[in-house]
Design a protein around this motif. Structure first.
Motif, short mmCIF file in Angstrom:
data_model
loop_
_atom_site.label_atom_id
_atom_site.label_comp_id
_atom_site.label_asym_id
_atom_site.label_seq_id
_atom_site.Cartn_x
_atom_site.Cartn_y
_atom_site.Cartn_z
N VAL A 447 0.84 -1.20 0.00
CA VAL A 447 0.00 0.00 0.00
C VAL A 447 0.88 1.25 0.00
O VAL A 447 0.59 2.24 -0.70
CB VAL A 447 -0.95 -0.01 1.21
N ARG A 457 -2.37 4.23 -8.64
CA ARG A 457 -3.31 4.49 -7.54
C ARG A 457 -4.63 5.03 -8.07
O ARG A 457 -5.70 4.61 -7.63
CB ARG A 457 -2.67 5.48 -6.56
N SER A 467 -7.43 0.90 0.31
CA SER A 467 -7.35 0.51 1.72
C SER A 467 -8.53 -0.38 2.11
O SER A 467 -8.37 -1.40 2.80
CB SER A 467 -7.33 1.76 2.61
N THR A 470 -8.03 -3.72 0.58
CA THR A 470 -7.00 -4.48 1.30
C THR A 470 -7.58 -5.15 2.53
O THR A 470 -7.27 -6.31 2.84
CB THR A 470 -5.85 -3.55 1.70
#
Length: 697
Positions: A447, A457, A467, A470
């Motif tokens: 990340v 990104r 995020s 993830t």
């Protein structure tokens, strides 16, 4: 062939020695610390046989995950440093590599009972993108079929002809089906090389779901042309086209975490990399001369054909004096992920058998240290699950002995001094947090790495979406880890007992049903329930410790079904989660794949029936069928099969009988004429009538 001495003095050799030495020291020190922590946690501090076994298994497992951690750190370092200067493509200036002339290159697709629409759509997309580069004249495409079922290989043949007609006369696309299926994929490629290998300097091996951009293909050939010491150049394929939730999660992990691990692996292997079996370019003359694989002469599963051939072929190429490189910098290399957990595990069963065969090569002469490490890594990919399972058994046994039996103050019979059992909860906490850090830190690094890559990104939906994705991926990974552990343990046991492994085409388009999920996961759920119940009876605290493993096994069936659903994957996509860069901005080759039209028109007839009845298809297959000599035994077999087909229809013939008949020119012609003369109230007559009515309509 470049002499072996041509590798000496290469700058990367000294760099590889330094990097691997540092890597080994870091892994060793971290593992030694974990070993000390495990000894401190155990009540007898390693004085009993059970505890010694626990320490041994713990050290192996922690060393395994520690190697992954430091590989990710290595990849993070080189990505932040702008790339490895020793990479083959980076050694060539952009202006210079553009001046390198190309050479005749074959692009081969070995297939076996695959989805022909998907495979040939990928081939067509690759062909069109290669045409855009203006270098298509240097490439030829070969579809190499090992399919046995005539309903499959007839469809393959028709689709290839349709594709060649659609792309035009300049499309050099060839189809060949082997009659004798020997040695699986390696035998298929070897058959191609014996027939056409000397026409080409290079061969690019594709998988059934592979897609590559024209720019990537041209760059690979130019890198090989610029450095005659490279025998194999492997790309790092990115996952695309994920629809189900399971495939989307694998695709997201591949695109987020993959660059770190691939860069780290390439930086440690350098010119002693491995071949992954597809999306790679091979120097044909060297491969033909040095990469023929022998039949294994060991016992059990170490006997017979080499199943996972790619790592072995890379080792053979190195032993012959050539270098093997993995180049993460070559973009535009793609493949797909299995849509369901069941399909992933079925594939792993085959890979487990093949990877465990690498024990045969692990300590053989002429194998480089990097390739020995690759063999060991492939073995541990499945043996680690068996070791984890064994660790759980040992921990359960240790606690049972400590709880149910009297305290043993003299566990070592040769020592006159007592050992006072003691628990060190603070060391247990430290060990747990250290393990979690080693497992999850690479994901955090990935990340962080993404924060420095503004374009990637943006194409993945932004840092908030990444995020959230993830977190979803981590939760699902924790749910799937015990399921994979139990399945891989079973595969290791099956391999050690040398039970038969089925090698077949991979499902790429179907969801997993409740019946299959319950059948596959019910034994694991029962085992988890029994283990958790025993843990609760033994000690409630141990029961809570067992829940992170028991609960995923109990929920395996519903989790597997939910992950296989295409609707679940589409819902995640609409919510902006688990987005890959290719979804945010698809490159032309991926756009072509997504927009590929069908290659075959839908028909109520099976391909075998269409080959027999349809005059156009009959003419095509009759022209391509084998013209067998009229020997008495062959004439008798032909007459028997024709009579059986007329009496019982296509369903009355076995796969082998249909395959023989449709590949026999005279037999197919006889059956075709007899079918068109059949009475209208027979099955064949009704099908002929229906076909005529469709034509009139």
């Amino acid at each position: 062939m470049p002499p072996r001495s041509s590798r000496k003095g290469r700058a990367w050799r000294f760099a590889a020695y330094r990097r691997r030495t540092l890597f080994g020291l870091l892994v060793g020190l971290q593992t030694a610390g974990a070993c000390f922590a495990v000894l401190a946690v155990l009540p007898y501090h390693g004085s009993t046989l059970v505890e010694q076994a626990i320490v041994l298994v713990s050290v192996i497992l922690f060393g395994w995950i520690s190697a992954g951690f430091w590989m990710a750190v290595t990849g993070f370092f080189w990505r932040r440093a702008g790339g490895d200067p020793h990479g083959p493509a980076r050694r060539l200036a952009p202006a210079r590599i553009g001046e390198v002339t190309l050479a005749p290159t074959a692009i081969v697709y070995p297939i076996y009972h695959e989805d022909v629409q998907r495979t040939l759509s990928g081939l067509a997309s690759t062909w069109r993108d290669l045409e855009r580069t203006g270098q298509i004249a240097h490439f030829e495409f070969f579809v190499l079929s090992d399919s046995r079922d005539p309903d499959i290989w007839l469809a393959e043949r028709e689709a290839c002809l349709a594709l060649r007609e659609r792309l035009g006369p300049q499309a050099r696309i060839h189809y060949r089906r082997r009659v004798l299926n020997l040695n699986r994929k390696t035998g298929n490629v070897a058959d191609f090389l014996r027939r056409w290998g000397r026409r080409f300097r290079y061969m690019i091996v594709m998988d059934a779901d592979s897609v590559m951009s024209g720019e990537a293909l041209v760059r690979m050939v130019r890198v090989m042309q610029a450095d005659e010491r490279i025998g194999i150049l492997q790309t790092s394929p990115s996952l695309i086209n994920a629809v189900s939730a399971h495939a989307r999660i694998q695709q997201f992990a591949n695109r987020l975490y993959g660059p770190l691990f691939t860069e780290g692996l390439a930086a440690l292997q350098l010119g002693e990399a491995v071949f992954w079996g597809h999306n790679a370019i091979i120097r044909v003359e060297a491969f033909m001369g040095h990469c023929g694989l022998p039949h294994l002469r060991g016992w059990g599963f170490l006997r017979g054909s080499v199943l996972s051939h790619d790592f072995v072929e890379a080792a053979c190429m190195w032993r012959a004096g050539y270098e093997v490189w993995l180049d993460p910098g070559i973009e535009g290399s793609y493949e797909e992920s299995p849509p369901t957990l069941g399909d992933e595990l079925e594939r792993d069963r085959r890979w487990a058998h093949g990877n465990l065969q690498h024990l045969y090569f692990l300590f053989r002469r002429g194998i480089s240290s990097a390739h020995r490490a690759a063999f060991a890594n492939g073995i541990m990919a499945y043996a680690a699950s068996a070791l984890w399972f064994g660790y759980l058994v040992l921990i359960t046994l240790e606690l049972a002995q400590f709880t149910l039996r009297p305290i043993e103050y003299f566990p070592d019979p040769n020592s006159p001094f007592p050992v006072w059992p003691e628990w060190q909860p603070q060391w247990a906490v430290r060990l747990a947090f250290s393990t979690l850090f080693v497992l999850f830190a690479p994901k955090l690094l990935a990340v962080i790495d993404l924060l420095f890559d503004r374009e990637r990104r943006r194409r993945m939906g932004g840092i908030l979406a990444v995020s959230a994705g993830t977190l979803v991926e981590m939760v699902v990974s924790m749910l799937l880890a015990p399921i994979r552990m139990l399945a891989h343990t079973r595969y290791v046991i099956v391999t050690l007992f040398n039970l038969k492994v089925r090698w077949a085409g991979q499902n790429r388009t179907e969801e997993e049903g409740w019946g299959d999920a319950l059948r596959h996961h019910a034994p694991g759920a029962l085992l988890a329930a029994a283990w958790a119940g025993f843990a609760f009876w033994l000690q409630p605290l141990f029961f809570y410790w067992s829940l992170p493993i028991a609960i995923p096994l109990l929920l395996a069936a519903p989790v597997s079904v939910w992950l296989s659903r295409f609707a679940s994957g589409r819902r995640l996509r609409r919510q902006g989660l688990l987005v890959s860069p290719e979804e945010g901005a698809p490159p032309p080759v991926v756009r072509d794949l997504l927009a590929a039209p069908p290659l075959r028109t839908p028909s109520r007839l099976t391909p075998f029936e269409a080959a027999v009845i349809d005059p156009v298809r009959f003419g095509v297959h009759r022209a391509l069928a084998r013209q067998r000599r009229n020997m008495p035994a062959r004439m008798q077999r032909r007459a028997q099969l024709v009579d059986k087909a007329l009496a019982q229809g296509a369903a009355g013939l076995s796969v082998a009988e249909r395959s023989w008949l449709v590949d026999d020119g005279e037999g197919l012609s006889t059956l075709h004429h007899a079918v068109w003369l059949a009475d209208g109230d027979t099955p064949w007559g009704r099908q002929v009538g229906a076909l005529c009515r469709e034509g009139d309509g």
